[in-house]
Design a protein around this motif. Structure first.
Motif, mmCIF file in Angstrom:
data_model
loop_
_atom_site.group_PDB
_atom_site.id
_atom_site.type_symbol
_atom_site.label_atom_id
_atom_site.label_comp_id
_atom_site.label_asym_id
_atom_site.label_seq_id
_atom_site.Cartn_x
_atom_site.Cartn_y
_atom_site.Cartn_z
ATOM 1 N N ALA A 40 0.818 -1.218 0.000
ATOM 2 C CA ALA A 40 0.000 0.000 0.000
ATOM 3 C C ALA A 40 0.849 1.265 0.000
ATOM 4 N N PHE A 41 2.129 1.163 0.406
ATOM 5 C CA PHE A 41 3.015 2.331 0.446
ATOM 6 C C PHE A 41 3.763 2.542 -0.884
ATOM 7 N N LYS A 42 3.333 1.889 -1.944
ATOM 8 C CA LYS A 42 4.064 1.924 -3.208
ATOM 9 C C LYS A 42 4.127 3.329 -3.824
ATOM 10 N N ASN A 43 3.010 4.024 -3.876
ATOM 11 C CA ASN A 43 2.960 5.325 -4.560
ATOM 12 C C ASN A 43 2.417 6.384 -3.604
ATOM 13 N N MET A 44 3.295 6.946 -2.798
ATOM 14 C CA MET A 44 2.868 7.914 -1.793
ATOM 15 C C MET A 44 2.766 9.321 -2.365
ATOM 16 N N LYS A 45 1.921 10.117 -1.732
ATOM 17 C CA LYS A 45 1.734 11.516 -2.096
ATOM 18 C C LYS A 45 2.208 12.404 -0.949
ATOM 19 N N VAL A 46 2.545 13.643 -1.269
ATOM 20 C CA VAL A 46 3.025 14.613 -0.286
ATOM 21 C C VAL A 46 2.140 15.857 -0.340
ATOM 22 N N LEU A 47 1.755 16.360 0.814
ATOM 23 C CA LEU A 47 0.920 17.559 0.875
ATOM 24 C C LEU A 47 1.637 18.755 0.250
ATOM 25 N N VAL A 48 0.893 19.532 -0.503
ATOM 26 C CA VAL A 48 1.446 20.749 -1.088
ATOM 27 C C VAL A 48 1.508 21.854 -0.032
ATOM 28 N N ASP A 49 0.450 22.008 0.741
ATOM 29 C CA ASP A 49 0.395 22.998 1.815
ATOM 30 C C ASP A 49 -0.339 22.377 2.998
ATOM 31 N N PRO A 50 0.405 21.767 3.959
ATOM 32 C CA PRO A 50 -0.231 21.055 5.075
ATOM 33 C C PRO A 50 -1.208 21.903 5.878
ATOM 34 N N SER A 51 -1.008 23.207 5.938
ATOM 35 C CA SER A 51 -1.888 24.065 6.736
ATOM 36 C C SER A 51 -3.199 24.399 6.019
ATOM 37 N N LYS A 52 -3.262 24.137 4.725
ATOM 38 C CA LYS A 52 -4.399 24.585 3.921
ATOM 39 C C LYS A 52 -5.413 23.487 3.658
ATOM 40 N N ASP A 53 -4.981 22.425 2.965
ATOM 41 C CA ASP A 53 -5.896 21.343 2.600
ATOM 42 C C ASP A 53 -5.091 20.091 2.294
ATOM 43 N N LEU A 54 -5.747 19.094 1.713
ATOM 44 C CA LEU A 54 -5.107 17.812 1.457
ATOM 45 C C LEU A 54 -4.609 17.674 0.017
ATOM 46 N N THR A 55 -4.539 18.786 -0.709
ATOM 47 C CA THR A 55 -3.974 18.742 -2.053
ATOM 48 C C THR A 55 -2.556 18.182 -1.986
ATOM 49 N N SER A 56 -2.251 17.232 -2.857
ATOM 50 C CA SER A 56 -0.956 16.565 -2.776
ATOM 51 C C SER A 56 -0.349 16.346 -4.146
ATOM 52 N N ARG A 57 0.918 15.982 -4.137
ATOM 53 C CA ARG A 57 1.695 15.672 -5.343
ATOM 54 C C ARG A 57 2.421 14.356 -5.102
ATOM 55 N N PRO A 58 2.916 13.719 -6.145
ATOM 56 C CA PRO A 58 3.655 12.466 -5.954
ATOM 57 C C PRO A 58 4.939 12.700 -5.144
ATOM 58 N N ALA A 59 5.266 11.767 -4.258
ATOM 59 C CA ALA A 59 6.520 11.832 -3.500
ATOM 60 C C ALA A 59 7.691 11.628 -4.444
ATOM 61 N N THR A 60 8.812 12.258 -4.119
ATOM 62 C CA THR A 60 9.984 12.172 -4.992
ATOM 63 C C THR A 60 10.754 10.880 -4.823
ATOM 64 N N ARG A 61 10.522 10.167 -3.711
ATOM 65 C CA ARG A 61 11.247 8.924 -3.465
ATOM 66 C C ARG A 61 10.405 8.052 -2.529
ATOM 67 N N PRO A 62 10.671 6.759 -2.493
ATOM 68 C CA PRO A 62 9.890 5.861 -1.627
ATOM 69 C C PRO A 62 10.307 5.970 -0.161
ATOM 70 N N ILE A 63 9.417 5.581 0.737
ATOM 71 C CA ILE A 63 9.751 5.462 2.158
ATOM 72 C C ILE A 63 10.597 4.204 2.351
ATOM 73 N N THR A 64 11.680 4.341 3.090
ATOM 74 C CA THR A 64 12.568 3.206 3.345
ATOM 75 C C THR A 64 12.542 2.807 4.820
#
Length: 427
Positions: A120-144
Motif C-alpha cells: 500500500a506504500f508503493k505510490n505515496m503523495k506529499v501535501l502541497v500545503d499542510p496548513s491549507k488542505d489535502l492537495t498533494s503531489r507524488p513523493a519524490t522517493r519511496p519510504i525506506t
C-alpha cells in the motif's frame, strides 16, 4: 489531554549538565548522591508519589535510587527496581533494535522501500500545503526502513500533526497509543483492529514531506512494527518477546499488564492547574486490557531493572549473560547517526539548542554527534517517554541510566537526572 502527553521528546533529557537550566539542587554531601537528592526532592515537593533511578557505572557497579511509592495511596507498593511503569516512547528503541536484528539477518535492508513489505506504500503523495488542505503531489522517493527508524518518512503523529491531515488521522483511527479508559472509548472506536490494517490505512494518507527530507516526530516506529512482522513471518509483539525480552530475561515487561501484577503497577498522573490527579489509575488501567494491536512506538510497560538489561546489552555490544541479541558491528550501526544525508534536523535539535550538542538519530533513538560538556559523550543513544521516563547508553563513559516516574508532561526530570548522574560520576 493531548497537550499533556507530548509523546517522546526524550532528546531534552540528555542535556549537557553544565548548561541545563534546572531547579536548584540540594547540596550534595558525602552520604547523599546527586541522584538521591533529585529523587528525594521530586517526592518531597509532591511532583510524583515515587521515582526510581538506576545507573550502571563504568566500574561495573549498579546503583538504584528509589523514593516514595507507585501511587498516592498509603497502601501502595514502595517504588523499586521491579515496579512497573508506562514507558510510552521508550518502546521505540526496542522496536528499532528488533528491526536491526532483521537487518543483521539480511531480511531487511536500511534503504529498502517498505512497499516491499507493505504494498500500500508503493505510490505515496506529499501535501502541497499542510496548513491549507489535502492537495498533494507524488513523493519524490519511496519510504525506506531507514526513514521509519529515524522519523524521516514524512509520516505524521496525532500529537504533533495539525490542520486537515490531523482530522484524517483521527477519522481513520491512526492513534497508536493507550492513555486511559475514558479516552480509549473514543480512540478504540476509530482505531483499526490489526497492525496490518493500521499500516494500510496510514498508507492512504499524504505525507507532510518527502521521505528523507526532514526529521519530524511520527508514527514511523509503529508502522515499522508491521514491516517487522511481514519480514520475519512472526507477529510483531511475539518477535520482540522472543528475540529481545525472553533471551535478556526481561521478565517484567508487558504489552498488557497481567492481573496478578497490578499491585506493582504505577498509577500515571497529570497536573490540572496545581493539582496532581490520577490520569490512569493502576487498578482500572487501560493497560490491563489487550490493545487492538501492539504499539511499537508507545506500547510497553516495563520495570527499571528490565530496561537496564536492554541498555546493558547495547553497552556490551549486543550480548548479556550469555544471550547474544546482535553482533557488535550491528549495535554500532544501530547506535550511529542513520539520518539520510541532507535531512533537515532543525526540529530535532531545537529543544536541545542550549546544550552545546548536535543530535542525530539512530535506530529509534537520538544520537549525540559530539561530547556534551561535563555530560554524555559522543555516540550516546537514548530516548524518553511521555510520562517522564528517560533512558540512555553512553559508550564513551561506559554509562547507562534509566529513570522512571509516571507523570504526563514532565520533562525537567530528564535533564536533572542526566545532570545528577554525571555529577556523581565526577565525584
Amino acid at each position: 489531554m493531548r497537550g499533556l502527553i507530548g509523546f517522546g521528546f526524550g532528546l531534552v533529557a540528555l542535556a549537557a549538565p553544565a548548561l541545563a537550566q534546572t531547579a536548584p539542587q540540594p547540596p550534595a554531601t558525602p552520604n547523599v548522591s546527586a541522584e538521591t537528592a533529585v529523587a528525594k526532592r521530586y517526592v518531597a515537593e509532591g511532583k510524583v508519589p515515587g521515582i526510581v533511578i538506576l545507573t550502571g557505572r563504568p566500574d561495573g557497579t549498579v546503583t538504584i535510587v528509589s523514593e516514595g511509592r507507585i501511587a498516592d495511596e498509603a497502601t501502595a507498593h514502595a517504588a523499586d527496581a521491579d515496579s512497573l511503569w508506562r514507558v510510552y516512547s521508550m518502546t521505540k528503541p526496542l522496536t528499532g533494535i528488533a528491526a536491526m536484528i532483521l537487518v543483521e539477518e539480511g531480511k531487511l535492508k536500511l534503504d529498502q522501500p517498505i512497499s516491499d513489505f507493505i504494498p500500500a506504500f508503493k505510490n505515496m503523495k506529499v501535501l502541497v500545503d499542510p496548513s491549507k488542505d489535502l492537495t498533494s503531489r507524488p513523493a519524490t522517493r519511496p519510504i525506506t526502513v531507514r526513514n521509519l527508524l529515524t522519523h524521516t518518512a514524512g509520516l505524521g503523529y496525532n500529537i504533533i500533526t495539525k490542520g486537515p491531515l490531523l482530522a484524517e488521522y483521527n477519522r481513520l483511527g491512526i492513534n497508536p497509543a493507550q492513555v486511559n479508559a475514558e479516552m480509549e472509548v473514543q480512540m478504540a472506536a476509530a482505531r483499526p483492529d490489526s497492525l496490518e490494517e493500521f499500516a494500510n490505512r496510514t498508507a492512504t494518507l499524504p505525507l507532510i514531506a518527502d521521505p528523507g527530507a526532514k526529521w519530524s516526530y511520527s508514527i514511523g516506529l509503529d508502522v515499522l512494527g508491521r514491516v517487522i512482522e511481514v519480514a520475519s513471518g512472526v507477529k510483531f509483539d511475539e518477535f520482540v518477546n522472543t528475540r529481545i525480552l525472553k533471551p535478556l530475561k526481561m521478565n517484567e515487561s508487558y504489552w498488557t499488564v497481567p492481573a496478578d501484577k497490578v499491585g506493582n503497577f504505577a498509577t500515571v498522573y497529570a497536573f490540572v492547574g496545581t493539582a496532581r490527579v490520577p490520569a490512569d489509575p493502576a487498578a482500572s488501567s487501560i493497560y490491563l486490557k489487550k490493545p487492538e494491536f501492539p504499539y511499537g512506538g508507545a506500547g510497553l510497560v516495563m520495570s527499571a531493572h528490565d530496561y537496564d538489561r536492554f541498555l546493558h546489552m547495547l553497552l556490551n555490544g549486543g550480548a548479556l549473560d550469555g544471550a547474544r541479541i546482535l553482533k557488535p558491528e550491528t549495535v554500532a550501526l544501530a547506535m550511529s547517526n542513520l539520518l539520510p544525508a541532507g535531512a533537515d534536523t532543525s526540529i530535532l535539535n531545537e529543544t536541545g539548542k542550549d546544550t552545546g550538542v548536535q543530535l542525530g538519530f539512530g535506530a529509534g533513538g537520538s544520537i549525540y554527534l559530539n561530547d556534551a560538556p561535563s555530560g554524555p559523550g559522543k555516540g550516546t543513544y537514548g530516548w524518553g517517554g511521555a510520562a517522564g521516563t528517560i533512558a540512555w547508553v553512553d559508550p564513551v563513559h561506559k554509562v547507562r541510566a534509566v529513570a522512571m516516574i509516571n507523570l504526563f508532561g514532565d520533562t525537567p526530570l530528564k535533564r536533572e537526572v542526566s545532570k545528577a548522574v554525571y555529577a556523581d560520576l565526577a565525584r
